[in-house]
Design an enzyme around this catalytic site. Structure first.
Site, PDB file in Angstrom:
ATOM      1  N   HIS A  91       0.832  -1.197   0.000  1.00 19.71           N
ATOM      2  CA  HIS A  91       0.000   0.000   0.000  1.00 19.71           C
ATOM      3  C   HIS A  91       0.876   1.262   0.000  1.00 19.71           C
ATOM      4  O   HIS A  91       2.081   1.193   0.293  1.00 19.71           O
ATOM      5  CB  HIS A  91      -0.937  -0.030   1.201  1.00 19.71           C
ATOM      6  CG  HIS A  91      -2.009  -1.069   1.074  1.00 19.71           C
ATOM      7  ND1 HIS A  91      -2.987  -1.263   2.013  1.00 19.71           N
ATOM      8  CD2 HIS A  91      -2.268  -1.960   0.081  1.00 19.71           C
ATOM      9  CE1 HIS A  91      -3.797  -2.234   1.614  1.00 19.71           C
ATOM     10  NE2 HIS A  91      -3.373  -2.687   0.446  1.00 19.71           N
ATOM     11  N   GLU A  93       1.176   3.710   1.986  1.00 29.66           N
ATOM     12  CA  GLU A  93       1.832   4.051   3.250  1.00 29.66           C
ATOM     13  C   GLU A  93       3.168   3.306   3.383  1.00 29.66           C
ATOM     14  O   GLU A  93       4.156   3.849   3.904  1.00 29.66           O
ATOM     15  CB  GLU A  93       0.945   3.653   4.444  1.00 29.66           C
ATOM     16  CG  GLU A  93      -0.417   4.358   4.494  1.00 29.66           C
ATOM     17  CD  GLU A  93      -1.515   3.590   3.775  1.00 29.66           C
ATOM     18  OE1 GLU A  93      -1.261   3.087   2.660  1.00 29.66           O
ATOM     19  OE2 GLU A  93      -2.627   3.508   4.310  1.00 29.66           O
ATOM     20  N   SER A 209     -19.580   9.917 -38.433  1.00 29.37           N
ATOM     21  CA  SER A 209     -19.484  10.557 -37.110  1.00 29.37           C
ATOM     22  C   SER A 209     -18.102  11.099 -36.786  1.00 29.37           C
ATOM     23  O   SER A 209     -17.857  11.532 -35.658  1.00 29.37           O
ATOM     24  CB  SER A 209     -19.894   9.548 -36.037  1.00 29.37           C
ATOM     25  OG  SER A 209     -18.971   8.482 -36.025  1.00 29.37           O
ATOM     26  N   GLU A 329     -19.270   3.554 -24.281  1.00 31.96           N
ATOM     27  CA  GLU A 329     -19.060   4.436 -25.448  1.00 31.96           C
ATOM     28  C   GLU A 329     -19.918   3.929 -26.603  1.00 31.96           C
ATOM     29  O   GLU A 329     -19.492   3.916 -27.754  1.00 31.96           O
ATOM     30  CB  GLU A 329     -17.577   4.460 -25.847  1.00 31.96           C
ATOM     31  CG  GLU A 329     -16.703   5.222 -24.885  1.00 31.96           C
ATOM     32  CD  GLU A 329     -15.414   5.725 -25.535  1.00 31.96           C
ATOM     33  OE1 GLU A 329     -15.463   6.284 -26.648  1.00 31.96           O
ATOM     34  OE2 GLU A 329     -14.350   5.535 -24.929  1.00 31.96           O
TER      35      GLU A 329
HETATM   36  N1  LIG Z   1      -4.937   3.091   2.988  1.00 35.25           N
HETATM   37  C1  LIG Z   1      -4.785   2.296   1.900  1.00 35.25           C
HETATM   38  N2  LIG Z   1      -3.683   2.445   1.153  1.00 35.25           N
HETATM   39  C2  LIG Z   1      -3.536   1.728   0.039  1.00 35.25           C
HETATM   40  O1  LIG Z   1      -2.452   1.922  -0.705  1.00 35.25           O
HETATM   41  C3  LIG Z   1      -4.486   0.761  -0.299  1.00 35.25           C
HETATM   42  N3  LIG Z   1      -4.332   0.019  -1.430  1.00 35.25           N
HETATM   43  C4  LIG Z   1      -5.615   0.590   0.542  1.00 35.25           C
HETATM   44  N4  LIG Z   1      -6.525  -0.356   0.249  1.00 35.25           N
HETATM   45  C5  LIG Z   1      -7.513  -0.880   1.156  1.00 35.25           C
HETATM   46  O2  LIG Z   1      -7.182  -2.223   1.469  1.00 35.25           O
HETATM   47  C6  LIG Z   1      -7.912  -3.110   0.613  1.00 35.25           C
HETATM   48  C7  LIG Z   1      -6.997  -3.979  -0.164  1.00 35.25           C
HETATM   49  O3  LIG Z   1      -6.159  -4.675   0.702  1.00 35.25           O
HETATM   50  P1  LIG Z   1      -5.041  -5.671   0.075  1.00 35.25           P
HETATM   51  O4  LIG Z   1      -4.259  -4.884  -0.952  1.00 35.25           O
HETATM   52  O5  LIG Z   1      -5.759  -6.830  -0.510  1.00 35.25           O
HETATM   53  O6  LIG Z   1      -4.191  -6.041   1.252  1.00 35.25           O
HETATM   54  C8  LIG Z   1      -8.724  -2.237  -0.322  1.00 35.25           C
HETATM   55  O7  LIG Z   1      -9.998  -2.804  -0.603  1.00 35.25           O
HETATM   56  C9  LIG Z   1      -8.854  -0.965   0.489  1.00 35.25           C
HETATM   57  O8  LIG Z   1      -9.848  -1.113   1.451  1.00 35.25           O
HETATM   58  N5  LIG Z   1      -5.731   1.386   1.632  1.00 35.25           N
HETATM   59 ZN   LIG Z   2      -2.864  -0.701   3.928  1.00 37.31          ZN
END
Ligand SMILES: Nc1nc(O)c(N)c(N[C@@H]2O[C@H](COP(=O)(O)O)[C@@H](O)[C@H]2O)n1
Ligand SMILES: [Zn+2]
Length: 402
Positions: A91, A93, A209, A329
């Site tokens: 993710h 973060e 078109s 589309e």
């Molecule tokens: N906060 C946050 N940062 C990200 O970069 C994310 N991709 C998400 N996603 C959340 O987590 C779910 C996916 O989880 P996994 O990648 O399968 O571990 C997704 O549905 C979001 O709720 N959140």
């Molecule tokens: Zn996360």
């Protein structure tokens, strides 16, 4: 244009459109901020906008996951940045914390979506942030995913981390309107895009078109395709326009190009059967020509048969493939069925200052069965802006009771 998607329905299992115009932060999932009011400082807004800029780098590539960006700030300076590149990868973060290294301790992290708090394809970011020692988390929007839904914020607060929610909330929701719709309705967001003349025609009565709109509007459509998971047309569009339906962007994402055709009465040499640049999928009915299907398969085009081919079932199929946003589309007949079956939630209408005339010239939406103007679907949250010499009207459909 800067508006936010309709969310928080009473019945989230319904694939139909919604009239519920509440902000996510105001409903369902509790967030301690009044919507529309500015949350955070100007600096916070700037950092959140940077998160959104980072998130957009993965446009079209993250489904079924959202687009997310994160920025770590220490003593007023950015010390780490990241975005979520695609489902299955870490993710946003995690990338931002990694880039910040030891500087993350005592720092503030901005993230456009609430940090997750569950084990999915990846471990919970809430724990990662706590372990990295960040002292403050500034969140753009609450995650509508029921596996998160405020749990990430609660976990951080329980660990003594200060959390602020709702900085640039509307912009964060807008960027992920497809993801939000997918989570809440268990369907991709359906966007009907068309280009018409000032007198409401999408082509001349001959069918010709190219082009209704100017180059700027066409570039905008290419960007839109790059942001969507799939683009759908019917057989008529393939026969008449022989489109490519790609994003025409070097290195840009291309959507899955979907053709709906019951009969497979389609040309053998359509551009859509050239799959080197972008994949194509033909959806048809059981009993359509096996020879044509074999020809498509040989060229690398995927074919899926349905007992009955309808926009509603197609959206179910595309949901099951993990899609968040689908661009229609198509011509007027298919557009009318898609609207009537709740497969369209959002309209993007490009209007060119041209008049073509012709009582038989095609219009963007066919018969909806309405006979009085009182039945007309009045779009909500309407915005418009000038694109080159054309005008783009954007709006969301109200719920259709069936
Ligand atoms: N906060 C946050 N940062 C990200 O970069 C994310 N991709 C998400 N996603 C959340 O987590 C779910 C996916 O989880 P996994 O990648 O399968 O571990 C997704 O549905 C979001 O709720 N959140
Ligand atoms: Zn996360």
């Amino acid at each position: 244009m800067n508006n936010c998607p309709a969310v928080a329905p009473a019945d989230a299992s319904s694939p139909k459109n919604t009239q519920d115009n509440k902000l996510l932060g105001q409903s369902g999932i509790s967030v301690d901020i009044p919507a529309q009011e500015m949350v955070g400082s100007e600096f916070d807004s700037r950092m959140m906008q940077r998160c959104l800029e980072l998130a957009r780098r993965a446009l079209g590539r993250t489904s079924p996951n959202p687009l997310v960006g994160a920025v770590v700030v220490k003593d007023g300076e950015i010390v780490g940045e990241g975005f979520h590149p695609r489902a299955g990868e870490p993710h946003a973060e995690v990338f931002a914390l990694k880039a910040a290294g030891d500087s993350a301790r005592g720092a503030t992290i901005y993230v456009s979506l609430e940090p997750c708090n569950h084990y999915g394809r990846t471990p919970p970011c809430s724990e990662g942030l706590i372990n990295a020692g960040v002292s403050k988390v500034i969140v753009g929007m609450v995650d509508p995913n029921p596996l998160v839904a405020g749990g990430g914020i609660a976990r951080l607060r329980a660990a003594g981390v200060e959390v602020v929610v709702g900085v640039e909330e509307a912009a964060c929701q807008k960027l992920n309107e497809g993801f939000i719709h997918r989570i809440l309705y268990k369907r991709p967001l359906g966007i009907l895009k068309y280009a018409m003349t000032l007198d409401g025609k999408i082509a001349a009565s001959s069918g010709h078109s190219t082009w209704v709109t100017n180059q700027d509007a066409r570039s905008e459509v290419h960007q839109l395709r790059a942001a969507c998971d799939a683009v759908i047309v019917g057989g008529n569009t393939v026969r008449q326009d022989n489109p490519y339906l790609t994003s025409h962007q070097v290195g840009g994402h291309n959507p899955l190009r979907v053709v709906m055709s019951r009969s497979l009465n389609l040309p053998e040499n359509a551009h859509l059967w050239e799959v080197a640049e972008a994949p194509s999928l033909v959806l048809t009915e059981i009993g359509s020509s096996r020879d044509f299907q074999a020809m498509l398969l040989k060229k690398g085009v995927e074919v899926v048969e349905f007992p009955s081919l309808t926009p509603e079932l197609v959206m179910t199929h595309l949901y099951e493939r993990g899609f968040c946003s689908v661009l229609w589309e198509c011509g007027g007949t298919l557009a009318a069925s898609a609207i009537a079956q709740g497969a369209v939630q959002k309209i993007l209408a490009f209007i060119a200052p041209k008049i073509i005339g012709g009582s038989n010239a095609p219009t963007p939406v066919g018969d909806l069965g309405f006979t009085t103007m009182t039945e007309a679907l009045s779009l909500e949250r309407v915005r418009w802006r000038v694109v080159g010499s054309d005008c783009l009207v954007e709006g969301y459909l109200p719920q259709i009771s069936q």
